[in-house]
Design a protein around this motif. Structure first.
Motif, short mmCIF file in Angstrom:
data_model
loop_
_atom_site.label_atom_id
_atom_site.label_comp_id
_atom_site.label_asym_id
_atom_site.label_seq_id
_atom_site.Cartn_x
_atom_site.Cartn_y
_atom_site.Cartn_z
N VAL A 23 0.91 -1.36 0.11
CA VAL A 23 0.00 0.00 -0.01
C VAL A 23 0.77 1.19 0.09
N ILE A 24 0.34 2.26 -0.75
CA ILE A 24 1.23 3.61 -0.80
C ILE A 24 0.44 4.59 0.32
N ASP A 25 1.53 5.07 1.04
CA ASP A 25 0.94 6.10 2.12
C ASP A 25 1.68 7.47 1.98
N GLU A 26 1.24 8.17 2.94
CA GLU A 26 1.96 9.62 3.20
C GLU A 26 3.47 9.55 2.91
N GLN A 27 3.82 8.58 3.88
CA GLN A 27 5.39 8.57 4.04
C GLN A 27 6.02 8.16 2.91
N LYS A 28 5.70 6.94 2.13
CA LYS A 28 6.18 6.64 0.80
C LYS A 28 6.18 7.45 0.03
N ILE A 29 5.09 8.38 -0.32
CA ILE A 29 4.72 9.30 -1.29
C ILE A 29 5.72 10.47 -1.06
N LEU A 30 5.86 10.87 0.13
CA LEU A 30 6.91 12.06 0.25
C LEU A 30 8.41 11.78 0.13
N TYR A 31 8.65 10.35 0.55
CA TYR A 31 9.89 9.98 0.45
C TYR A 31 10.32 9.85 -0.87
N ALA A 32 9.45 9.54 -1.68
CA ALA A 32 9.78 9.28 -3.10
C ALA A 32 9.98 10.59 -4.05
N ILE A 33 9.01 11.37 -3.45
CA ILE A 33 9.12 12.80 -4.02
C ILE A 33 10.51 13.40 -3.69
N THR A 34 10.86 13.50 -2.49
CA THR A 34 12.20 13.67 -1.88
C THR A 34 13.53 13.17 -2.72
N MET A 35 13.30 11.97 -2.88
CA MET A 35 14.56 11.12 -3.42
C MET A 35 14.33 11.45 -4.97
N VAL A 36 13.51 11.35 -5.60
CA VAL A 36 13.39 11.84 -7.09
C VAL A 36 13.92 13.14 -7.42
N GLN A 37 13.54 14.22 -6.58
CA GLN A 37 14.05 15.58 -6.63
C GLN A 37 15.70 15.66 -6.43
N GLU A 38 15.95 14.77 -5.57
CA GLU A 38 17.44 14.75 -5.35
C GLU A 38 18.36 14.06 -6.46
N ASN A 39 17.96 12.76 -6.60
CA ASN A 39 18.79 11.88 -7.41
C ASN A 39 18.11 11.02 -8.66
N GLY A 40 16.90 11.41 -8.74
CA GLY A 40 16.18 10.51 -9.69
C GLY A 40 15.41 9.43 -9.20
#
Length: 342
Positions: A71-88
């Motif tokens: 299941v995707i939740d707030e933590q996973k979404i925010l973490y994915a956003i942060t990591m994509v913005q930093e290194n793809g």
């Protein structure tokens, strides 16, 4: 305004991606300044080209999580956003592939951040692992999970959980009961982790048989710990002498995990932290690994990340202020000497 379409696999429900009351999509839209809509198995994203590209990468990561049945939740979404913005964020697709342990309800315990994944891999490859970072990053929880797996696989014959009995600002000396009752409050987080992994009944049975031991760090002195999985929690509150004592207890067939947060030291003023000193002394020894977590690895409420960042910013500002004040004081005598010469 540009637009991009993403076709989602048939096995993924659009409702699972959007979340209850579209909560997942609303979070994505706000964080990435895009507009998202979906129909059948097509997701349409509208926005600036740079935001579209990054949002598409985040959606790709979230789809890989859903494909694994999670299941995707707030933590996973925010973490994915942060990591994509930093290194793809391409490494994020590897998350969820590993199973650290199975808890007492039969649910798999998996890593949720790249920092956690590196930590678990280090535990598999090294005899001594230091997990250092802020609260909420899963340092103790994953160590306990790994300990339970090692016990179930007969890699070790017992688990030993310990932490220094240092008060975090409160005086607990007048708590009622015997010695065990007095030290239990210090050890409660370790109990909580074991209860979740084994269940209260199984934990208590193993504790009675001596397979699991939970004790203050002072009880480790003079012992040799063979064939054991040993966890030292809250290690920032050890003195250098205590840290050395603990590390030299490790016997054959044993593994030790040391966890702590060097920003939350509760030792009396003037006392050095054994954890901080160990980082300098042991950093180049084979078989010893240091895993450092950041606020990005926090898997508690998203506000915890913001709180940690705010404190880090405040601490840096205070340190800069202290340096500035020291520089002014050191300059003052020099000015007085120059004035007297003239």
């Amino acid at each position: 305004m540009n637009q991009r379409q993403i076709e989602i696999p048939e096995e993924i429900s659009l409702a699972d991606f959007f979340g209850d009351f579209d909560s997942n999509v609303k979070l994505l839209e706000k964080a990435m300044s895009v507009s998202i809509c979906g129909r059948d198995n097509i997701i349409k994203i509208s926005g600036d080209e740079d935001n579209l590209e990054k949002c598409s990468q985040v959606v790709d990561v979230l789809m890989s999580i859903l494909e694994k049945g999670e299941v995707i939740d707030e933590q996973k979404i925010l973490y994915a956003i942060t990591m994509v913005q930093e290194n793809g964020g391409f490494d994020l697709k590897m998350l969820g592939d590993d199973c650290v342990a199975i808890n007492q309800k039969g649910a798999p315990i998996k890593t949720k951040t790249l920092g956690q994944k590196q930590y678990v891999e280090a535990m598999k490859e090294n005899t001594i692992v230091f997990g250092i970072g802020p609260a909420g990053t899963g340092k103790t929880y994953l160590a306990v999970a790994r300990a339970v797996t090692a016990l179930r696989n007969k890699e070790v014959s017992r688990i030993i959980l310990t932490r220094p009995a240092v008060e975090a600002g409160e005086k607990l000396g007048f708590l009622p009961g015997d010695l065990q009752n007095k030290v239990d409050p210090y050890l409660r987080p370790l109990y909580d982790g074991m209860y979740e992994m084994l269940g209260a009944e199984s934990f208590l049975k193993n504790q009675e048989r001596g397979v699991i031991e939970v004790a203050p760090l002072a009880y480790m002195r003079g012992r040799t710990l063979d064939n054991a999985f040993i966890i030292l929690d809250e290690a920032q509150n050890t003195t250098p002498e205590q840290m050395k004592m603990f590390l030299t207890r490790i016997g054959f067939g044993s593994q030790a995990i040391i966890t702590g947060d060097i920003t939350q030291i509760d030792l009396p003023d003037g006392k050095k932290s054994g954890l901080k000193e160990a980082q300098k002394i042991l950093k180049n020894i084979e078989g010893i690994a240091f895993c450092k977590f950041s606020e990005k690895d926090v898997v508690r409420h998203p506000l915890v990340q913001k709180i940690i960042k705010a404190y880090e910013k405040y601490d840096k500002e205070q340190e800069m202020k202290k340096r500035h004040d020291r520089d002014i004081h050191s300059e003052q005598p020099k000015r007085n000497r120059d004035f007297n010469r003239n």
